[in-house]
Design a protein around this motif. Sequence first.
Motif, mmCIF file in Angstrom:
data_model
loop_
_atom_site.group_PDB
_atom_site.id
_atom_site.type_symbol
_atom_site.label_atom_id
_atom_site.label_comp_id
_atom_site.label_asym_id
_atom_site.label_seq_id
_atom_site.Cartn_x
_atom_site.Cartn_y
_atom_site.Cartn_z
ATOM 1 N N ALA A 1 0.816 -1.218 0.000
ATOM 2 C CA ALA A 1 0.000 0.000 0.000
ATOM 3 C C ALA A 1 0.851 1.270 0.000
ATOM 4 C CB ALA A 1 -0.931 0.004 1.212
ATOM 5 N N LEU A 2 2.058 1.188 -0.555
ATOM 6 C CA LEU A 2 2.950 2.346 -0.513
ATOM 7 C C LEU A 2 2.443 3.531 -1.324
ATOM 8 C CD1 LEU A 2 6.581 0.892 -0.633
ATOM 9 C CD2 LEU A 2 5.355 1.857 1.301
ATOM 10 N N ALA A 3 1.569 3.282 -2.273
ATOM 11 C CA ALA A 3 1.067 4.388 -3.095
ATOM 12 C C ALA A 3 -0.030 5.183 -2.397
ATOM 13 C CB ALA A 3 0.545 3.860 -4.432
ATOM 14 N N MET A 4 -0.552 4.678 -1.284
ATOM 15 C CA MET A 4 -1.693 5.333 -0.642
ATOM 16 C C MET A 4 -1.350 6.713 -0.105
ATOM 17 S SD MET A 4 -4.359 3.474 -1.033
ATOM 18 C CE MET A 4 -5.481 4.197 0.161
ATOM 19 N N ARG A 5 -0.261 6.857 0.648
ATOM 20 C CA ARG A 5 0.038 8.150 1.262
ATOM 21 C C ARG A 5 0.310 9.225 0.211
ATOM 22 N NH1 ARG A 5 4.840 8.615 5.531
ATOM 23 N NH2 ARG A 5 3.394 7.390 6.819
ATOM 24 N N PRO A 6 1.216 8.986 -0.759
ATOM 25 C CA PRO A 6 1.413 10.034 -1.766
ATOM 26 C C PRO A 6 0.161 10.275 -2.599
ATOM 27 C CG PRO A 6 2.631 8.052 -2.353
ATOM 28 C CD PRO A 6 2.151 7.867 -0.959
ATOM 29 N N GLY A 7 -0.600 9.211 -2.887
ATOM 30 C CA GLY A 7 -1.809 9.382 -3.680
ATOM 31 C C GLY A 7 -2.841 10.240 -2.975
ATOM 32 N N LEU A 8 -3.076 9.976 -1.691
ATOM 33 C CA LEU A 8 -4.055 10.753 -0.934
ATOM 34 C C LEU A 8 -3.583 12.184 -0.689
ATOM 35 C CD1 LEU A 8 -5.198 8.052 1.646
ATOM 36 C CD2 LEU A 8 -6.490 8.935 -0.301
#
Length: 233
Positions: A130-137
Amino acid sequence: MARQLDEQIVGRFPVGRRLRVLDVGMGQGTQALRLARAGHEVTGLEQDATMIAAARESLAGEPEGIRERMRIIEGDGRDTGVHFLPGSFDVVLCHGVLMYVEEPDPLLAGLARMLAPGGLLSLLVRNGDALAMRPGLSGDWTGALAAFDTTAYRNRLGLDVRADLLKDLTATLAGIGAPLHTWYGVRVFTDTAADGAEAPADLETLLAVEEKAGRTDPYRGVAALLHLCGVRG
């Protein structure tokens, strides 16, 4: 995460039993102190001098009975075999450590050896799925796109560290004799909260939501962190 850990302890050990707990990479001793206050015999292992000083200061302010139940040892989590005999602990914690270890398998194998039969291994790791969640949000689309193809990331301290994949850790735990018993998500909805932000007025409701999401699919799978609990066979 404390609620998740307590759930596993209560479900595995007789009520009132004084457990032998090892907290590897204990930091400032938050979990170690909490468990010592609950009546357990706790050993904290930490190599950072600043963290050790903070833990000792906190412990010094506790009642004598709690001080007697907790000891702090300066050392590296990869050297548990130097400090302790195999099977010396009922519960081993390793929270927020693996992301700083380039090759975690030897460390995990050493931790498993510290467990008595039926003992509980509690890991808190960065969720590589889920590494894309923080930059995506946060609207960082370039960062989010890059995060899909790596388990490396830069943490909030500005350090380049690594994340773990659930499937890989599941295989590792099986291989070291402490197969995965259950797992939770941690920080499903709150990972993008600003550091140092004041607690909301409805904190208990927030915690209830996070606790529920951390045990419910599909939410737990996109949590910032994973809390894995293995049991020594």
